[in-house]
Design an enzyme around this catalytic site. Sequence first.
Site, PDB file in Angstrom:
ATOM      1  N   HIS A  77       0.827  -1.214   0.000  1.00  0.00           N
ATOM      2  CA  HIS A  77       0.000   0.000   0.000  1.00  0.00           C
ATOM      3  C   HIS A  77       0.865   1.270   0.000  1.00  0.00           C
ATOM      4  CE1 HIS A  77      -3.495  -2.558   1.126  1.00  0.00           C
ATOM      5  NE2 HIS A  77      -2.569  -3.215   1.798  1.00  0.00           N
ATOM      6  N   SER A 100      15.868  21.018 -16.422  1.00  0.00           N
ATOM      7  CA  SER A 100      14.725  21.887 -16.659  1.00  0.00           C
ATOM      8  C   SER A 100      15.205  23.168 -17.334  1.00  0.00           C
ATOM      9  CB  SER A 100      14.054  22.204 -15.321  1.00  0.00           C
ATOM     10  OG  SER A 100      13.355  23.426 -15.407  1.00  0.00           O
ATOM     11  N   LYS A 143      17.255  21.238 -11.339  1.00  0.00           N
ATOM     12  CA  LYS A 143      16.467  20.025 -11.569  1.00  0.00           C
ATOM     13  C   LYS A 143      17.235  18.924 -12.288  1.00  0.00           C
ATOM     14  CE  LYS A 143      12.670  19.173 -11.051  1.00  0.00           C
ATOM     15  NZ  LYS A 143      11.267  19.456 -11.222  1.00  0.00           N
ATOM     16  N   GLU A 151       9.740   8.281 -16.803  1.00  0.00           N
ATOM     17  CA  GLU A 151       8.432   8.873 -17.102  1.00  0.00           C
ATOM     18  C   GLU A 151       7.962   8.505 -18.501  1.00  0.00           C
ATOM     19  OE1 GLU A 151       8.373  12.857 -14.341  1.00  0.00           O
ATOM     20  OE2 GLU A 151       9.566  12.895 -16.144  1.00  0.00           O
TER      21      GLU A 151
END
Length: 492
Positions: free
Chosen positions: A155, A276, A282, A289
């Site tokens: 979970h 970024s 970043k 992704e």
Amino acid sequence: MTLWGGRFSSNAADAMAALSRSVHFDWRLAPYDIVSSKAHCRNLVKSKVLSASEGKKIENALDLLRKDIAKGLITPSIHDEDLHGVIERVLGDRIGELAGKLRAGRSRNDQIATDLRLYLRDASGDLVSHLLKLIESFIKQAKKYDHAYASGFTHLQHAQPIVFGHELAKHAHALLRDVERLEQWWSRTGVSPLGAGALAGSVLSANPEASAKALNFESSSGNSIDAVSDRDFAAEFLFITAMIGIHLSRIGEEWILWSSSEFGWAKLDDAYSTGSSIMPQKKNPDVAELARGKSGRLVGNLTALLVVLKGLPFAYNRDLQEDKEPVFDSIDTLMLLLPAIIGMVESTEFDEKRMLSGATSGFALATEVADYLVRKGLPFAKAHEISGKAVALAEQKNLGLEELTLGDYQSLNKLFAEDVFKALTVEAAVASRKSRGGTAPAALVMQLSELGTLVSAAKRANTKRVAALAKIWGEVETGIKRGTRNTRRGGV
Ligand code: ARG
């Protein structure tokens, strides 16, 4: 050019021709169409539709054509409807009317079904070898972290401590199932549709078994109508690629979580991350992704073909032309994704200290307390309840379970003794799960060795299949057969 028109008094409208046209995507099947044309040609010689010298001439022209296609010397024109038309047109330019003789006894219906099977069988070899490389990357990383401890989750909440190598090795199992699926798919796809003609079988080329053998299929089709309508092999292939996509997506999701600063477990290599345009600090997990994102199109491609097939009458219907783009897209997507995922997995470094620091948080040793009481003779249900009480007490005191005193434990049950603290370490919790498939380092050694054996066997079997398939290219030099395979990046 089109391969029909005798009964028509006017040309197709531009809109009709544009709709009908498939050459911009089916051209990548050209090498497979040529090789199956050669098998068909030999059949026509056997059944005396072609003389031996005509057959030879056609075969030579086909061989040359395949080389020229691989070199990029032949490209479809705007007037070509599909790949079969291009091949007959160019053959016609080269050997005149003889080219038209090759059309005897077959139809584009059995041709295209044969081409697609051959193409997919070929592609499956590449897919399996990429999957096996990825599996090996996981095994390698699992070995590196075979004594690193981390929290395991259910979970997405801390559950029980695990060895991190065990966490990584689980992906090897899932991916091996994909390899196994492709192996089983391979044998079901070993049926040749060539000789089915339009739908009823062929009179002029009456030896489908010979073509099947020449094309490395295990047999010819037992029913000509099924032969031209069956796209189970394509749908099943798309299921397998979708499943691979799901696995890659789940791997991606873990990498995204693990590389977040909240987790701080994974350090991505610069070569497999992006920055970024506005935030200089970043470092983003884009490979992961994109894996998660591209799984959407892989599932979509499967759905697209299943919907095309649903309710479709048997034998050939033009709807079936819609089988190819989803299949090509899924292969291209995985061929793009897998090398990047392999690189990402291989180059990621994990922070062992950070992982260990969270291994006991969230009262992850609560099961150990319960198991301890069971070993002292208590029924598990009772032990579970007492352990829950220990958790409540620790929570109240803002301590970990291992930080409670013996007095605390004995206030809950008299069976607790000093040795409870021996059970309350990450090392002990992990080491005790040493049965097959468990997280103990000792079990992990066994697991990784079993995985190694399975990978070697799968590699050998794949090499064998690839070699058997390569025989279909005959005497023409190898390495050119895939000249038109990946057309998405700058082909037709
Ligand atoms: N382009 C067609 C396809 O991909 C080839 C078969 C055409 N057959 C026909 N009867 N029109 O399915």
